[in-house]
Design a protein around this motif. Structure first.
Motif, PDB file in Angstrom:
ATOM      1  N   GLU A 168       9.566  64.465   5.054  1.00 50.18           N
ATOM      2  CA  GLU A 168      10.715  65.348   4.824  1.00 50.18           C
ATOM      3  C   GLU A 168      11.580  65.483   6.082  1.00 50.18           C
ATOM      4  OE1 GLU A 168       9.425  68.756   1.747  1.00 50.18           O
ATOM      5  OE2 GLU A 168       8.040  68.583   3.436  1.00 50.18           O
ATOM      6  N   MET A 169      11.195  64.805   7.142  1.00 51.91           N
ATOM      7  CA  MET A 169      11.927  64.935   8.416  1.00 51.91           C
ATOM      8  C   MET A 169      12.912  63.795   8.607  1.00 51.91           C
ATOM      9  SD  MET A 169       8.989  65.596  11.212  1.00 51.91           S
ATOM     10  CE  MET A 169       8.150  67.136  11.279  1.00 51.91           C
ATOM     11  N   PRO A 170      14.039  64.066   9.303  1.00 52.67           N
ATOM     12  CA  PRO A 170      14.897  62.955   9.711  1.00 52.67           C
ATOM     13  C   PRO A 170      14.084  62.039  10.635  1.00 52.67           C
ATOM     14  CG  PRO A 170      15.950  65.077  10.141  1.00 52.67           C
ATOM     15  CD  PRO A 170      14.536  65.367   9.747  1.00 52.67           C
ATOM     16  N   MET A 171      14.342  60.740  10.555  1.00 49.08           N
ATOM     17  CA  MET A 171      13.549  59.774  11.311  1.00 49.08           C
ATOM     18  C   MET A 171      13.536  60.063  12.813  1.00 49.08           C
ATOM     19  SD  MET A 171      13.661  55.673  10.891  1.00 49.08           S
ATOM     20  CE  MET A 171      15.086  55.464  11.941  1.00 49.08           C
ATOM     21  N   GLU A 172      14.688  60.534  13.341  1.00 51.60           N
ATOM     22  CA  GLU A 172      14.759  60.788  14.794  1.00 51.60           C
ATOM     23  C   GLU A 172      13.780  61.890  15.194  1.00 51.60           C
ATOM     24  OE1 GLU A 172      17.467  59.669  12.500  1.00 51.60           O
ATOM     25  OE2 GLU A 172      18.143  61.700  12.993  1.00 51.60           O
ATOM     26  N   VAL A 173      13.652  62.903  14.334  1.00 51.17           N
ATOM     27  CA  VAL A 173      12.737  64.005  14.657  1.00 51.17           C
ATOM     28  C   VAL A 173      11.295  63.506  14.623  1.00 51.17           C
ATOM     29  CG1 VAL A 173      11.944  66.313  14.011  1.00 51.17           C
ATOM     30  CG2 VAL A 173      14.350  65.697  13.724  1.00 51.17           C
ATOM     31  N   ALA A 192      10.827  60.135   2.597  1.00 51.27           N
ATOM     32  CA  ALA A 192      11.179  59.279   3.742  1.00 51.27           C
ATOM     33  C   ALA A 192       9.909  58.691   4.357  1.00 51.27           C
ATOM     34  CB  ALA A 192      11.943  60.103   4.784  1.00 51.27           C
ATOM     35  N   GLY A 193      10.095  57.839   5.350  1.00 50.84           N
ATOM     36  CA  GLY A 193       8.960  57.322   6.105  1.00 50.84           C
ATOM     37  C   GLY A 193       8.130  56.311   5.342  1.00 50.84           C
ATOM     38  N   PHE A 194       6.856  56.249   5.691  1.00 53.28           N
ATOM     39  CA  PHE A 194       5.953  55.269   5.070  1.00 53.28           C
ATOM     40  C   PHE A 194       4.510  55.769   5.214  1.00 53.28           C
ATOM     41  CE2 PHE A 194       3.824  53.286   8.734  1.00 53.28           C
ATOM     42  CZ  PHE A 194       4.578  53.822   9.764  1.00 53.28           C
ATOM     43  N   GLY A 195       3.590  54.991   4.712  1.00 51.57           N
ATOM     44  CA  GLY A 195       2.169  55.298   4.891  1.00 51.57           C
ATOM     45  C   GLY A 195       1.804  56.674   4.371  1.00 51.57           C
ATOM     46  N   TYR A 196       1.117  57.455   5.196  1.00 50.46           N
ATOM     47  CA  TYR A 196       0.621  58.770   4.795  1.00 50.46           C
ATOM     48  C   TYR A 196       1.644  59.877   5.042  1.00 50.46           C
ATOM     49  CZ  TYR A 196      -3.886  56.313   4.841  1.00 50.46           C
ATOM     50  OH  TYR A 196      -4.909  55.442   4.597  1.00 50.46           O
ATOM     51  N   ASP A 197       2.873  59.523   5.402  1.00 47.89           N
ATOM     52  CA  ASP A 197       3.896  60.524   5.751  1.00 47.89           C
ATOM     53  C   ASP A 197       4.039  61.669   4.737  1.00 47.89           C
ATOM     54  OD1 ASP A 197       4.527  59.491   8.180  1.00 47.89           O
ATOM     55  OD2 ASP A 197       6.378  58.505   7.562  1.00 47.89           O
ATOM     56  N   PRO A 198       4.043  61.399   3.417  1.00 51.89           N
ATOM     57  CA  PRO A 198       4.269  62.506   2.457  1.00 51.89           C
ATOM     58  C   PRO A 198       3.177  63.563   2.452  1.00 51.89           C
ATOM     59  CG  PRO A 198       4.620  60.363   1.399  1.00 51.89           C
ATOM     60  CD  PRO A 198       3.990  60.087   2.730  1.00 51.89           C
ATOM     61  N   VAL A 199       1.995  63.266   2.993  1.00 51.49           N
ATOM     62  CA  VAL A 199       0.909  64.257   2.955  1.00 51.49           C
ATOM     63  C   VAL A 199       0.496  64.739   4.348  1.00 51.49           C
ATOM     64  CG1 VAL A 199      -0.012  63.609   0.702  1.00 51.49           C
ATOM     65  CG2 VAL A 199      -0.863  62.434   2.763  1.00 51.49           C
ATOM     66  N   ARG A 219       3.259  73.133  14.012  1.00 52.61           N
ATOM     67  CA  ARG A 219       4.521  73.772  14.424  1.00 52.61           C
ATOM     68  C   ARG A 219       5.722  73.363  13.559  1.00 52.61           C
ATOM     69  NH1 ARG A 219       1.645  72.875  18.790  1.00 52.61           N
ATOM     70  NH2 ARG A 219       2.547  70.835  19.163  1.00 52.61           N
ATOM     71  N   TYR A 220       5.469  72.647  12.465  1.00 52.92           N
ATOM     72  CA  TYR A 220       6.551  72.298  11.521  1.00 52.92           C
ATOM     73  C   TYR A 220       6.125  72.745  10.129  1.00 52.92           C
ATOM     74  CZ  TYR A 220       8.776  69.577  15.158  1.00 52.92           C
ATOM     75  OH  TYR A 220       9.404  69.200  16.310  1.00 52.92           O
ATOM     76  N   ALA A 221       7.097  73.063   9.299  1.00 54.26           N
ATOM     77  CA  ALA A 221       6.774  73.530   7.944  1.00 54.26           C
ATOM     78  C   ALA A 221       7.066  72.462   6.903  1.00 54.26           C
ATOM     79  CB  ALA A 221       7.577  74.795   7.641  1.00 54.26           C
ATOM     80  N   VAL A 222       7.286  71.239   7.368  1.00 53.15           N
ATOM     81  CA  VAL A 222       7.574  70.127   6.446  1.00 53.15           C
ATOM     82  C   VAL A 222       6.692  68.931   6.791  1.00 53.15           C
ATOM     83  CG1 VAL A 222       9.977  70.762   5.974  1.00 53.15           C
ATOM     84  CG2 VAL A 222       9.446  69.321   7.949  1.00 53.15           C
TER      85      VAL A 222
END
Ligand code: IMP
Length: 192
Positions: free
Chosen positions: A166-171, A147-154, A159-162
């Motif tokens: 990997e997160m819903p856009m709202e979160v 999901a997302g864009f840019g550097y989101d996958p890395v 305080r999150y384990a993902v």
């Protein structure tokens, strides 16, 4: 309701910001304001770029407006790619190219600390005012999520384990640098 031109050509960003400022201010797109052309972004700080973009709109329209600029700041790389995040791997590079270059630069490095920072410049009657949002986290050793864009996958926020991807856009929007900067702008505008 007060109108503000948002200095972006990114339709996705426009929609997201419009939603977040709903009921507080009417967000006007560049097209709706009759403004066309490439907005310069040649400053060497996020605040400088946000100011430059807001000034571009102000000088052409004489209307109140705002602009944002975001960077990924990696501790082990002395804050790089920072203001150059979009073109880290070259002028016409893809998000994937940027991630490849980042993973390579951090290869074998245990210090993965990084943050995303967004600076918004609000221009009212020609006077700039700044709002900032930041999220701290770390750079993963490989991509996670789509999901997302840019550097989101890395990027994995504290305080999150993902990862962001990997997160819903709202979160993500709730805890992200941009979300927090817009929340600060929202608070200021609500008090006007
Ligand atoms: P901009 O100033 O919002 O255009 O962001 C500059 C660059 O930072 C983008 O091209 C992306 O590479 C990166 N970036 C900004 N926001 C995000 C995000 O939320 N997730 C991942 N990368 C981002």
């Amino acid at each position: 309701m007060k109108e503000l031109i948002f200095a972006t050509n990114n339709a996705h960003k426009l929609q997201e910001v419009r939603q977040m400022l709903d009921g507080v201010v009417q967000v006007v797109s560049l097209r709706e304001a009759g403004l066309e052309g490439e907005i310069p972004e040649t400053a060497d700080t996020l605040a400088g770029n946000a100011l430059q973009k807001a000034q571009w709109v102000w000088e052409r329209s004489g209307r109140d407006c705002f602009a944002d600029d975001t960077g990924l700041e990696v501790d082990a790389l002395d804050g790089a790619p920072g203001v150059y995040s979009a073109r880290y791997a070259g002028e016409h590079c893809s998000f994937d190219d940027n991630i490849d270059k980042l993973l390579h630069a951090l290869d074998g490095n245990d210090n993965r600390r990084a943050d995303f920072r967004t600076v918004i410049c609000l221009m009212e009657d020609g006077t700039p005012r700044y709002f900032e949002g930041r999220v701290d986290g770390q750079i993963l050793t490989e991509r996670h999520g789509a999901a997302g864009f840019g550097y989101d996958p890395v990027f994995m926020p504290d305080r999150y384990a993902v990862s962001f991807a990997e997160m819903p856009m709202e979160v993500k929007n709730h805890i992200s640098h941009r979300g927090r900067a817009i929340a600060a702008l929202h608070e200021y505008l609500s008090q006007q």
